[in-house]
Design a protein around this motif. Structure first.
Motif, short mmCIF file in Angstrom:
data_model
loop_
_atom_site.label_atom_id
_atom_site.label_comp_id
_atom_site.label_asym_id
_atom_site.label_seq_id
_atom_site.Cartn_x
_atom_site.Cartn_y
_atom_site.Cartn_z
N ILE A 5 5.75 8.56 10.07
CA ILE A 5 4.99 7.55 9.33
C ILE A 5 5.98 6.65 8.60
N VAL A 6 5.76 5.35 8.67
CA VAL A 6 6.66 4.39 8.03
C VAL A 6 5.86 3.54 7.05
N ILE A 7 6.36 3.48 5.82
CA ILE A 7 5.61 2.76 4.78
C ILE A 7 6.53 1.81 4.01
N GLY A 8 6.06 0.59 3.81
CA GLY A 8 6.72 -0.36 2.90
C GLY A 8 5.68 -0.82 1.90
N LEU A 9 6.07 -0.93 0.63
CA LEU A 9 5.08 -1.31 -0.39
C LEU A 9 5.35 -2.70 -0.95
N GLU A 10 4.27 -3.39 -1.27
CA GLU A 10 4.36 -4.62 -2.05
C GLU A 10 3.60 -4.36 -3.33
N VAL A 158 8.83 -6.25 -3.44
CA VAL A 158 8.64 -5.87 -2.04
C VAL A 158 9.71 -4.87 -1.63
N SER A 159 9.28 -3.74 -1.08
CA SER A 159 10.27 -2.75 -0.64
C SER A 159 10.53 -2.89 0.86
N GLU A 160 11.64 -2.36 1.29
CA GLU A 160 11.91 -2.21 2.72
C GLU A 160 11.03 -1.06 3.23
N PRO A 161 10.80 -1.01 4.55
CA PRO A 161 9.95 0.08 5.06
C PRO A 161 10.72 1.40 5.10
N ASP A 162 11.06 1.93 3.93
CA ASP A 162 11.96 3.08 3.83
C ASP A 162 11.25 4.40 3.55
N ALA A 199 -0.07 -1.36 0.61
CA ALA A 199 0.75 -0.44 1.40
C ALA A 199 0.76 -0.88 2.87
N ASN A 200 1.94 -1.13 3.39
CA ASN A 200 2.09 -1.45 4.81
C ASN A 200 2.40 -0.16 5.54
N VAL A 201 1.56 0.19 6.52
CA VAL A 201 1.69 1.49 7.18
C VAL A 201 1.81 1.30 8.69
N SER A 202 2.78 1.96 9.29
CA SER A 202 2.85 2.04 10.75
C SER A 202 3.28 3.44 11.12
N VAL A 203 3.12 3.76 12.40
CA VAL A 203 3.61 5.07 12.86
C VAL A 203 4.44 4.84 14.13
N LEU A 211 10.26 -0.12 15.02
CA LEU A 211 9.12 0.16 14.15
C LEU A 211 7.82 -0.14 14.89
N GLY A 212 6.79 0.62 14.56
CA GLY A 212 5.48 0.38 15.14
C GLY A 212 4.80 -0.82 14.48
N THR A 213 3.66 -1.21 15.06
CA THR A 213 2.90 -2.31 14.46
C THR A 213 2.23 -1.81 13.19
N ARG A 214 2.29 -2.60 12.12
CA ARG A 214 1.76 -2.13 10.85
C ARG A 214 0.41 -2.73 10.54
N ARG A 215 -0.32 -2.01 9.70
CA ARG A 215 -1.50 -2.59 9.07
C ARG A 215 -1.28 -2.52 7.57
N GLU A 216 -1.79 -3.50 6.86
CA GLU A 216 -1.53 -3.58 5.43
C GLU A 216 -2.79 -3.25 4.64
N ILE A 217 -2.72 -2.22 3.80
CA ILE A 217 -3.87 -1.84 2.97
C ILE A 217 -3.72 -2.56 1.63
N SER A 266 -7.85 -10.22 10.48
CA SER A 266 -6.65 -10.02 11.28
C SER A 266 -5.52 -10.67 10.50
N LYS A 267 -4.35 -10.15 10.65
CA LYS A 267 -3.23 -10.53 9.81
C LYS A 267 -2.86 -12.00 9.98
N GLU A 268 -2.73 -12.69 8.84
CA GLU A 268 -2.27 -14.08 8.92
C GLU A 268 -0.74 -14.08 8.87
P1 ADP Z 1 4.13 -10.10 4.57
O1 ADP Z 1 3.25 -8.92 4.29
O2 ADP Z 1 3.98 -11.10 3.50
O3 ADP Z 1 3.95 -10.61 5.93
P2 ADP Z 1 6.70 -8.86 5.33
O4 ADP Z 1 6.50 -9.12 6.76
O5 ADP Z 1 8.03 -9.20 4.79
O6 ADP Z 1 5.66 -9.64 4.41
O7 ADP Z 1 6.42 -7.34 5.05
C1 ADP Z 1 5.92 -6.89 3.88
C2 ADP Z 1 6.01 -5.40 3.73
O8 ADP Z 1 5.75 -4.72 4.93
C3 ADP Z 1 7.37 -4.92 3.28
O9 ADP Z 1 7.17 -4.01 2.23
C4 ADP Z 1 7.95 -4.23 4.49
O10 ADP Z 1 8.79 -3.18 4.11
C5 ADP Z 1 6.73 -3.72 5.18
N1 ADP Z 1 6.86 -3.56 6.61
C6 ADP Z 1 7.33 -4.45 7.49
N2 ADP Z 1 7.27 -3.97 8.74
C7 ADP Z 1 6.73 -2.72 8.65
C8 ADP Z 1 6.37 -1.72 9.61
N3 ADP Z 1 6.55 -1.88 10.89
N4 ADP Z 1 5.84 -0.56 9.13
C9 ADP Z 1 5.62 -0.39 7.83
N5 ADP Z 1 5.92 -1.30 6.90
C10 ADP Z 1 6.46 -2.46 7.30
#
Ligand code: ADP
Ligand code: MG
Length: 520
Positions: A5-10, A158-162, A199-203, A211-217, A266-268
């Motif tokens: 599971i991969v998560i990045g937070l805003e 904004v965090s990296e997806p760490d 929370a941006n989440v991908s698996v 990285l997988g395709t993410r969805r943002e909660i 759908s994501k803009e």
């Molecule tokens: P935005 O949401 O404005 O499009 P970004 O594309 O820079 O901005 O990504 C925002 C957040 O999504 C960051 O916290 C980043 O770490 C996280 N993120 C980006 N790609 C992924 C991914 N594949 N899986 C999970 N989180 C991700």
């Protein structure tokens, strides 16, 4: 097949200021709708934004606290979209050149949250204004717009997806929450929306490097929801992929009652927002003088304090601090050495984690230790983490509202240390102090309730004799080798004295008397 599971937070943090980021209207929470929205906030024609200096200083303070680069200049940009709570038709934010770039946060993860350290990189933090709020209730079937929030200063971090689990994401969010409160840039009040997470989440399959395709909660305003939303979302994505489906990038909302996420849109992409530099605001330049001044006002940060609390000797602590220069700039760590180590507490990692979860707790603890003495630091930590925290947690309160001050607690602990009362009696006294009895001084309560520990040997001898006469069966059991009877007899003496006898003395005298009976 195992999944990662991969998560990045805003995180949107409301900066603590009296007035809004581009206007003079008040930011106080809970006002009558639209009473705190001035011409700038409701976007009357001809108004111009004026940048709030304090908001800028708070953003810089955050940047310095996480070892980030402070960009000068940074640029304000217009993010264009249509929504009823955004009367200008655009939000002033920062896009290409944010005020804070890079930096990182160290979190403690694993069992008990102190097993190992992990670094979560930050991408950026930028200044922006909040939007207003649509009110759907109580409007006779209509929707009202409250613009009191419009223009409230936010720092979007904004965090990296760490992060690799919902637990880690929650720990990161909690650490960040504690940090912004600690350095005083935000009150972090989550019920009032001063700290909200997306929370941006991908698996991905374990071992994949793409990285997988993410969805943002969107808009998670409690740590519990953050955890539940990520757990649900990652589970959903895994089951879609395992069934041969595909993840489509989207923005989703979390339904806390059903514990499910639902697609909102759908994501803009960034280009949908037609970002461009705001012609009404000059590039923001920050002088080195201002940076130095803010650096000087920086308190000892939670991580450094944590290291100081667990330090077992001064040199090792210094070494640890110097090692931090690989993630924090040198200038910063040398600034922190000014806090030095004068007293060694040698606390466990667990205790140090608990005590540094919040600055006021750490301050309170050190105030107690200063009076009691660092020799008994562990005992002080037990009291702050135990009795005090337990009572505060019942109502989710911060230690600043504790009815028992650090000084009062210290005086109570001193009476344990000097043998006036036992730890057990101390807990009863603490309860009385908490509820404000007897002017809440430990000494007054001890005197008025006659709780002074009985450590006079003659008196204890007399009481032990009475107990031995009253319990002949237990005595003979003990003489036959039943060790358990001993504890029973100790308990009886404590009972007779209402817990006031010094347990050490009772043990000693009872042992002596019983041994004499057994062998003589
Ligand atoms: P935005 O949401 O404005 O499009 P970004 O594309 O820079 O901005 O990504 C925002 C957040 O999504 C960051 O916290 C980043 O770490 C996280 N993120 C980006 N790609 C992924 C991914 N594949 N899986 C999970 N989180 C991700
Ligand atoms: Mg986003």
């Amino acid at each position: 097949m195992t999944w990662e599971i991969v998560i990045g937070l805003e995180v949107h943090t409301q900066l603590l200021t009296q007035s809004k980021i581009f206007s003079g209207a008040s930011t106080v929470f809970g006002g009558t709708p639209n009473a705190q929205a001035c011409a700038v906030d409701i976007a009357l024609p001809g108004v111009l934004p004026v940048l709030n200096r304090v908001a800028v200083e708070r953003a810089v303070k955050f940047g310095l606290a996480v070892g980030a680069k402070i960009n000068s200049p940074s640029i304000f940009a217009r993010k264009n979209y249509f929504y009823p709570d955004l009367p200008k038709g655009y939000q002033i934010s920062q896009y290409e050149l944010p005020i804070v770039e890079g930096g990182c946060i160290k979190i403690l993860t694993g069992r008990d949250n102190n097993e190992r350290e992990k670094i979560v990189r930050l991408t950026r933090a930028h200044l922006e204004e909040d939007a207003g709020k649509s009110l759907h209730e109580d409007f006779h079937g209509m929707t009202g717009i409250d613009l009191n929030r419009a223009g409230t200063p936010l720092l979007e971090i904004v965090s990296e997806p760490d992060m690799r689990s919902s637990m880690e994401a929650v720990t990161f969010a909690k650490t960040l929450h504690s940090l912004v409160r600690w350095i005083g840039i935000s009150d972090g009040n989550m019920e009032e929306g001063s700290f909200r997470c997306d929370a941006n989440v991908s698996v991905r399959r374990l071992g994949d490097d793409k990285l997988g395709t993410r969805r943002e909660i969107k808009n998670l305003n409690s740590f519990r929801f953050l955890q539940q939303a990520i757990d649900y979302e990652s589970g959903l994505q895994i089951s879609i992929l395992e069934n041969g489906g595909k993840i489509r990038q989207a923005t989703v909302l979390f339904d806390a009652d059903k514990r499910e996420t639902h697609v909102m849109r759908s994501k803009e992409d960034a280009h949908d927002y037609r970002y461009f530099p705001d012609p009404d605001l000059l590039p923001l330049e920050i002088s080195q003088d201002l940076i130095n001044e803010i650096m000087k006002s920086m308190p000892e940060l939670p991580m450094w304090r944590y290291y100081r609390f667990i330090a077992r000797d001064v040199d090792k602590y210094k070494l640890l601090i110097e090692k931090q220069t690989d993630i924090y700039p040198l200038q910063q760590s040398s600034a922190y050495l000014k806090f030095g180590v004068e007293e060694i507490y040698a606390l466990s990692k667990y205790d140090a984690t608990m005590l540094t979860a919040d600055k006021s707790t750490a301050d309170y603890f050190e105030e107690v230790v200063e009076i009691v003495g660092s020799k008994n630091a562990k005992l002080c930590a037990n009291w702050v983490i135990g009795e005090v925290a337990a009572r505060l947690n019942q109502n989710n309160e911060y230690i600043t509202i504790s009815p028992v001050s650090a000084k009062q607690l210290a005086e109570l602990i001193l009476r344990i240390c000097d043998g006036t009362i036992s730890g057990k009696i101390a807990k009863d006294i603490f309860g009385a102090m908490w509820h404000g009895e007897h002017g809440s001084s430990a000494d007054t309560i001890i005197e008025e309730k006659g709780l002074r520990q009985i450590s006079n040997s003659d008196e204890i001898r007399r009481l032990v004799d009475v107990v031995l006469i009253d319990n002949p069966h237990q005595v003979s059991d003990f003489c036959k080798g039943k060790e358990k009877a001993f504890n029973f007899l100790v308990g009886q003496v404590m009972k007779v004295t209402k817990g006031k006898a010094s347990p050490a003395k009772v043990n000693e005298i009872l042992q002596e008397k019983l041994d004499r009976k057994k062998h003589g």
